[in-house]
Design a protein around this motif. Structure first.
Motif, PDB file in Angstrom:
ATOM      1  N   PRO A 244       1.454   6.837   5.968  1.00  0.00           N
ATOM      2  CA  PRO A 244       2.412   6.073   5.545  1.00  0.00           C
ATOM      3  C   PRO A 244       1.912   4.752   4.542  1.00  0.00           C
ATOM      4  N   GLY A 245       3.096   4.309   4.091  1.00  0.00           N
ATOM      5  CA  GLY A 245       2.684   2.841   3.301  1.00  0.00           C
ATOM      6  C   GLY A 245       2.825   2.007   4.092  1.00  0.00           C
ATOM      7  N   HIS A 246       2.402   0.757   3.552  1.00  0.00           N
ATOM      8  CA  HIS A 246       2.657  -0.694   4.197  1.00  0.00           C
ATOM      9  C   HIS A 246       2.962  -1.786   3.080  1.00  0.00           C
ATOM     10  N   TYR A 247       3.502  -2.694   3.620  1.00  0.00           N
ATOM     11  CA  TYR A 247       3.914  -4.031   3.112  1.00  0.00           C
ATOM     12  C   TYR A 247       3.723  -5.165   3.903  1.00  0.00           C
ATOM     13  N   SER A 248       3.058  -6.150   3.013  1.00  0.00           N
ATOM     14  CA  SER A 248       2.819  -7.344   3.847  1.00  0.00           C
ATOM     15  C   SER A 248       2.943  -8.509   2.723  1.00  0.00           C
ATOM     16  N   HIS A 249       3.320  -9.711   3.251  1.00  0.00           N
ATOM     17  CA  HIS A 249       3.776 -11.145   2.269  1.00  0.00           C
ATOM     18  C   HIS A 249       3.051 -12.172   3.115  1.00  0.00           C
ATOM     19  N   HIS A 250       2.109 -12.879   2.048  1.00  0.00           N
ATOM     20  CA  HIS A 250       1.235 -13.699   2.506  1.00  0.00           C
ATOM     21  C   HIS A 250       1.625 -15.113   1.622  1.00  0.00           C
ATOM     22  N   PRO A 251       2.275 -16.045   2.343  1.00  0.00           N
ATOM     23  CA  PRO A 251       2.406 -17.395   1.721  1.00  0.00           C
ATOM     24  C   PRO A 251       1.437 -17.957   1.414  1.00  0.00           C
ATOM     25  N   ALA A 252       1.469 -18.748   0.014  1.00  0.00           N
ATOM     26  CA  ALA A 252       0.388 -19.565  -0.483  1.00  0.00           C
ATOM     27  C   ALA A 252      -0.337 -20.351   0.390  1.00  0.00           C
ATOM     28  N   ALA A 253       0.256 -21.088   1.567  1.00  0.00           N
ATOM     29  CA  ALA A 253      -0.624 -21.681   2.449  1.00  0.00           C
ATOM     30  C   ALA A 253      -1.367 -21.161   3.284  1.00  0.00           C
ATOM     31  N   THR A 254      -1.374 -19.817   3.315  1.00  0.00           N
ATOM     32  CA  THR A 254      -2.259 -18.962   4.191  1.00  0.00           C
ATOM     33  C   THR A 254      -3.344 -18.493   3.501  1.00  0.00           C
ATOM     34  N   LEU A 255      -3.456 -18.844   2.176  1.00  0.00           N
ATOM     35  CA  LEU A 255      -4.576 -18.184   1.414  1.00  0.00           C
ATOM     36  C   LEU A 255      -5.856 -19.659   1.347  1.00  0.00           C
TER      37      LEU A 255
ATOM     38  N   PHE B 184       1.124   6.651 -10.700  1.00  0.00           N
ATOM     39  CA  PHE B 184       0.278   7.738  -9.830  1.00  0.00           C
ATOM     40  C   PHE B 184      -1.246   7.418  -9.881  1.00  0.00           C
ATOM     41  N   VAL B 185      -1.960   7.232  -8.596  1.00  0.00           N
ATOM     42  CA  VAL B 185      -3.298   7.172  -8.551  1.00  0.00           C
ATOM     43  C   VAL B 185      -3.814   8.026  -7.450  1.00  0.00           C
ATOM     44  N   ALA B 186      -4.717   8.734  -8.134  1.00  0.00           N
ATOM     45  CA  ALA B 186      -5.384   9.877  -7.068  1.00  0.00           C
ATOM     46  C   ALA B 186      -6.678  10.246  -7.319  1.00  0.00           C
ATOM     47  N   SER B 187      -7.387  10.622  -5.960  1.00  0.00           N
ATOM     48  CA  SER B 187      -8.909  11.372  -6.699  1.00  0.00           C
ATOM     49  C   SER B 187      -8.808  12.877  -6.949  1.00  0.00           C
ATOM     50  N   ASP B 188      -7.393  13.526  -6.586  1.00  0.00           N
ATOM     51  CA  ASP B 188      -7.361  14.875  -6.666  1.00  0.00           C
ATOM     52  C   ASP B 188      -6.335  14.985  -7.624  1.00  0.00           C
ATOM     53  N   PRO B 189      -6.404  15.732  -8.731  1.00  0.00           N
ATOM     54  CA  PRO B 189      -5.280  15.862  -9.615  1.00  0.00           C
ATOM     55  C   PRO B 189      -3.854  16.507  -9.194  1.00  0.00           C
ATOM     56  N   ALA B 190      -4.171  17.572  -8.101  1.00  0.00           N
ATOM     57  CA  ALA B 190      -3.146  18.167  -7.205  1.00  0.00           C
ATOM     58  C   ALA B 190      -2.095  17.246  -6.989  1.00  0.00           C
TER      59      ALA B 190
ATOM     60  N   SER C  45      -6.737   3.452  -3.342  1.00  0.00           N
ATOM     61  CA  SER C  45      -7.112   3.346  -2.222  1.00  0.00           C
ATOM     62  C   SER C  45      -8.232   4.413  -2.031  1.00  0.00           C
ATOM     63  N   PRO C  46      -9.270   3.936  -0.757  1.00  0.00           N
ATOM     64  CA  PRO C  46     -10.006   4.792  -0.514  1.00  0.00           C
ATOM     65  C   PRO C  46      -9.541   6.456  -0.218  1.00  0.00           C
ATOM     66  N   LYS C  47     -10.234   7.536  -0.282  1.00  0.00           N
ATOM     67  CA  LYS C  47      -9.813   8.592  -0.215  1.00  0.00           C
ATOM     68  C   LYS C  47      -9.061   8.903   1.331  1.00  0.00           C
ATOM     69  N   ASP C  48      -9.580   8.118   2.306  1.00  0.00           N
ATOM     70  CA  ASP C  48      -9.043   8.463   3.515  1.00  0.00           C
ATOM     71  C   ASP C  48      -7.755   7.383   3.830  1.00  0.00           C
ATOM     72  N   HIS C  49      -7.455   6.881   2.625  1.00  0.00           N
ATOM     73  CA  HIS C  49      -5.865   6.120   2.639  1.00  0.00           C
ATOM     74  C   HIS C  49      -5.066   6.521   1.733  1.00  0.00           C
ATOM     75  N   GLU C  50      -5.292   7.678   1.184  1.00  0.00           N
ATOM     76  CA  GLU C  50      -4.589   8.115  -0.022  1.00  0.00           C
ATOM     77  C   GLU C  50      -3.096   8.997   0.829  1.00  0.00           C
ATOM     78  N   HIS C  51      -3.395   9.388   1.906  1.00  0.00           N
ATOM     79  CA  HIS C  51      -2.230  10.017   2.532  1.00  0.00           C
ATOM     80  C   HIS C  51      -1.695   9.280   3.948  1.00  0.00           C
TER      81      HIS C  51
ATOM     82  N   THR D 167       1.028  -1.216   0.081  1.00  0.00           N
ATOM     83  CA  THR D 167       0.070  -0.132  -0.089  1.00  0.00           C
ATOM     84  C   THR D 167       0.843   1.158  -0.145  1.00  0.00           C
ATOM     85  N   ALA D 168       0.818   2.228  -0.793  1.00  0.00           N
ATOM     86  CA  ALA D 168       1.546   3.176  -1.196  1.00  0.00           C
ATOM     87  C   ALA D 168       1.558   4.251  -0.220  1.00  0.00           C
ATOM     88  N   GLY D 169       0.186   4.639   0.305  1.00  0.00           N
ATOM     89  CA  GLY D 169       0.065   5.940   1.146  1.00  0.00           C
ATOM     90  C   GLY D 169       0.407   6.994   0.046  1.00  0.00           C
ATOM     91  N   SER D 170       1.045   8.042   0.852  1.00  0.00           N
ATOM     92  CA  SER D 170       1.479   8.979   0.269  1.00  0.00           C
ATOM     93  C   SER D 170       2.794   9.360  -0.727  1.00  0.00           C
TER      94      SER D 170
END
Length: 291
Positions: free
Chosen positions: A132-143, A253-259, A124-130, A93-96
């Motif tokens: 910090p980012g986040h990373y997670s890895h999910h091994p095949a066996a957990t799906l 880049f993906v955003a709800s606001d062109p600015a 991302s929903p608008k309230d997650h566009e700003h 998840t990219a965040g800002s």
């Protein structure tokens, strides 16, 4: 009954990896939160060759990588360094502002290998566009997996078919891998408002109409549909709740606001961006976006 929308993908190339890209298209900008869909075509790399997608930025989205064959090494500006195997989920998840690198691990590159998989972006929903980012890895066996009467469903992300993935999606999401044996049937329910089917291989019918491989079919809202496998079929079903407003996509880049996109372009071009530890090479802002 409404007629499903059928989209044929365009062929492109990403750093030497051939892909099919059905989303976004002129006919359909998104399905639920899914705004970008790349099918990395099955490709055999000889020894010494591989993918090397240099450091590049993102905002306002989550990337999800899911491989059928091969491996990818994911590195990002949060300090993540993860080898992603076939069947695993790599979720960022990219965040800002985030940067990442995707490349073939050296041991795999030394021996030669086959790459095949999917990479998608979810807005991302608008309230997650700003923030910090986040990373997670999910091994095949957990799906979670359902395997009954010749129909196998693996929930890659989100929920559906009484399955729920551990991937931390940000809005109601459906992303399932389907494997149907010849002459089996799957009823596609209406539990998610927006849904689409992408056929990777096999001869299938949707409500009696044939669907060509590598077709993306956007399903009518509120209608159950029946998928029938005339031969062994491999597909993915994806979608979710409608976005909370339109999104603009510009380069990475993906955003709800062109600015927000204008500011991200300025920062990346100026070198004012988080960097991936140990990485110096980067993909520069395309010249036609520097204005």
């Amino acid at each position: 009954m409404n007629t499903p929308l059928v989209i044929r993908p365009r062929a492109e190339d990403v750093e030497g990896q051939p892909i099919f890209r059905p989303l976004p298209s002129a006919k359909c900008r998104n399905v639920g939160p899914f705004v970008f869909f790349d099918h990395m075509l099955e490709t055999r790399y000889p020894a010494g060759k591989g993918m090397n997608i240099r450091q590049h930025p993102h905002i306002g989205l989550s990337t999800l990588t899911y491989l059928f064959e091969g491996q990818i090494q994911h590195k990002d500006s949060l300090g993540s360094d993860q080898v992603v195997n076939a069947g695993d989920v790599s979720w960022m998840t990219a965040g800002s502002a985030i940067a990442h690198v995707e490349r073939t691990p050296e041991p795999l590159k030394d021996s030669g290998f086959t790459m095949h998989g999917l990479q998608i972006w979810l807005a991302s929903p608008k309230d997650h566009e700003h923030g910090p980012g986040h990373y997670s890895h999910h091994p095949a066996a957990t799906l979670p997996v359902s395997d009954n009467l010749g129909v196998k469903i693996r929930m890659i992300a989100g929920s559906g078919f009484c399955l729920k993935s551990p991937v931390p999606v940000l809005s109601p999401t459906l992303y399932a891998e389907l494997n149907l044996q010849t002459a089996t049937t799957l009823l596609i329910p209406t539990e998610h408002e927006e849904r689409a089917l992408y056929v990777l291989s096999g001869e299938v019918q949707l409500d009696g109409e044939p669907i060509e491989p590598h077709s993306l079919v956007v399903l009518p809202a509120g209608e159950e549909m029946t998928l029938f496998a005339e031969s062994d079929c491999h597909a993915v079903l994806f979608g979710g709740a409608p976005l909370d407003g339109p999104r603009r996509i510009n380069w990475n880049f993906v955003a709800s606001d062109p600015a927000l996109i204008d500011e991200a372009r300025r920062r990346w071009a100026a070198g004012d961006w988080p960097t991936v530890p140990g990485e110096s090479e980067r993909i520069e802002l395309p010249s036609d976006l520097r204005r």
